[in-house]
Motif scaffolding. Structure first.
Motif, short mmCIF file in Angstrom:
data_model
loop_
_atom_site.label_atom_id
_atom_site.label_comp_id
_atom_site.label_asym_id
_atom_site.label_seq_id
_atom_site.Cartn_x
_atom_site.Cartn_y
_atom_site.Cartn_z
N ASN A 71 10.84 -10.63 4.40
CA ASN A 71 11.49 -10.35 3.41
C ASN A 71 10.93 -8.59 2.97
N ASN A 72 9.52 -8.49 3.48
CA ASN A 72 9.19 -7.14 3.46
C ASN A 72 9.14 -6.46 2.03
N CYS A 73 8.77 -7.46 1.19
CA CYS A 73 8.39 -6.73 -0.28
C CYS A 73 7.33 -5.95 -0.05
N PHE A 75 5.33 -4.36 -1.98
CA PHE A 75 4.08 -4.52 -2.67
C PHE A 75 3.17 -5.66 -2.22
N PHE A 78 1.59 -9.90 2.44
CA PHE A 78 2.09 -10.77 3.37
C PHE A 78 3.35 -9.90 4.05
N ALA A 79 3.82 -9.01 3.52
CA ALA A 79 5.11 -8.36 3.98
C ALA A 79 4.73 -8.02 5.62
N THR A 116 4.78 -18.35 1.69
CA THR A 116 5.81 -17.48 2.34
C THR A 116 7.17 -17.98 2.77
S1 SF4 Z 1 5.76 -13.67 0.54
FE1 SF4 Z 1 5.68 -11.53 0.00
S2 SF4 Z 1 7.11 -10.39 1.16
FE2 SF4 Z 1 7.51 -12.53 1.33
S3 SF4 Z 1 9.21 -12.78 -0.07
FE3 SF4 Z 1 7.15 -13.42 -1.18
S4 SF4 Z 1 6.84 -11.43 -1.97
FE4 SF4 Z 1 8.17 -10.89 -0.53
#
Ligand code: SF4
Length: 333
Positions: A71-73, A75, A78-79, A116
């Motif tokens: 999902n590459n958020c 911030f 884990f992205a 995640t």
């Molecule tokens: S784990 Fe991180 S990258 Fe993945 S959805 Fe949640 S906030 Fe976004």
């Protein structure tokens, strides 16, 4: 805007009137060191005290995994795009149970489990059941999971989960690969299944405009959550957002109070993250202890790094002169 006009807006909120977007925007815009800013924080604290009966809560989050998340958020550590964790970690059931028991023993008012998108939902249900089985019967269990539908929401409820944490984050759909509508659909499904919902204005960074802060605050209010609040973005080293820096704790204290004024008395609690004294003084009455993986940390075990334990959270509330509620949170029944 004149100080007297700001005071009028603040007094309207305190009297239980619902603030409009322009009024909320004016509150977010006041100079940080000003009579208005401290009046907002004073009333934020008073409204929080009234909404929660003067009792703060400490919730405890257990991060289960930190697998590279597609999902590459931007911030989030884990992205996949941030490449923080070269060797991902997945906690064993025994580790999760040990952390949950430890949090419960130390008096956390609720336990939250987080994964995640790479972590299978079916496996999460097994873990949730086991955690519930090993804790006291009335311990509150919250889930912070990737988006899901009604069937999954029902499965969570059936496994003994009391509520979820879910937010339409700042920059959703722009610095994340998730459309805001998808986040809202998950929240809707959770509510339909009878799960309580907690949310927040987050992750706030210097890059966000007043308009976006207002827009997301209104979304929080529409959700009618157990708690809203405001949390800042912690810079993930090497991430694209790192160049913007971070919002100060002093400014976050103001924002936490503005969110309380915008929410009114409807949400019993007002959250901030990460835990800090200025925000608690300004009316944040729920903060988080953390163990395991953490999307704001670069350490596999956040309890050895950024994560606070329950005792440290208690100390924050002590410094801010909040009493802490004893026993399982009463807002998830
Ligand atoms: S784990 Fe991180 S990258 Fe993945 S959805 Fe949640 S906030 Fe976004």
């Amino acid at each position: 805007m004149l100080a007297s006009d700001i005071r009028r807006i603040v007094d309207r909120a305190r009297a239980g009137k619902q603030l409009g977007p322009d009024e909320i925007g004016e509150l977010f815009s006041v100079p940080l060191v000003s009579e208005e800013a401290y009046y907002i924080q004073y009333v934020g604290r008073e409204m929080s005290r009234e909404a929660s009966g003067g009792k703060a809560e400490i919730h405890a989050q257990i991060g289960i995994d930190n697998q590279a998340c597609p999902n590459n958020c931007e911030f989030c550590s884990f992205a996949a795009c941030n490449g923080v964790f070269k060797k991902p970690s997945i906690a064993s059931l025994e580790e999760i149970l040990e952390r949950a028991r430890d949090f419960e023993k130390n008096g956390a008012n609720a336990i939250l489990l987080m994964t995640t998108v790479a972590f299978p939902f079916e496996d999460f249900i097994v873990i949730a059941r086991e955690v519930k089985r090993h804790l006291q019967e009335d311990t509150v269990l919250i889930a912070n999971l990737p988006d899901f539908g009604y069937q999954e929401a029902m499965a969570l409820k059936d496994a003994g989960v009391n509520g979820i944490y879910h937010a339409v984050r700042l920059g959703e759909g722009e610095v994340t690969r998730i459309e805001p509508a998808k986040r809202l659909n998950t929240i809707k499904a959770a509510k339909q299944a009878g799960l309580k919902v907690c949310t927040c204005l987050e992750p706030v960074g210097p890059e966000h405009t007043i308009e976006e802060l207002v827009e997301k605050t209104l979304i929080c209010r529409d959700i009618e959550p157990v708690f809203s609040g405001a949390g800042r973005r912690i810079s993930v080293p090497g991430s694209r957002l790192e160049r913007f820096g971070m919002v100060s704790e002093a400014r976050m204290a103001l924002y936490v109070a503005v969110v309380r004024l915008a929410m009114g008395y409807g949400a019993p609690l007002n959250c901030t993250h990460e835990p800090n004294v200025p925000a608690a003084i300004a009316g944040a009455d729920i903060i988080w202890a953390e163990a395991g993986t953490n999307p704001r940390d670069t350490d596999q075990k956040t309890e050895k790094s950024r994560g606070f334990n329950v005792q440290r959270c208690r100390q924050i509330f002590k410094e801010a002169e909040w009493e802490v509620y004893e026993g399982p949170s009463q807002y998830f029944l």
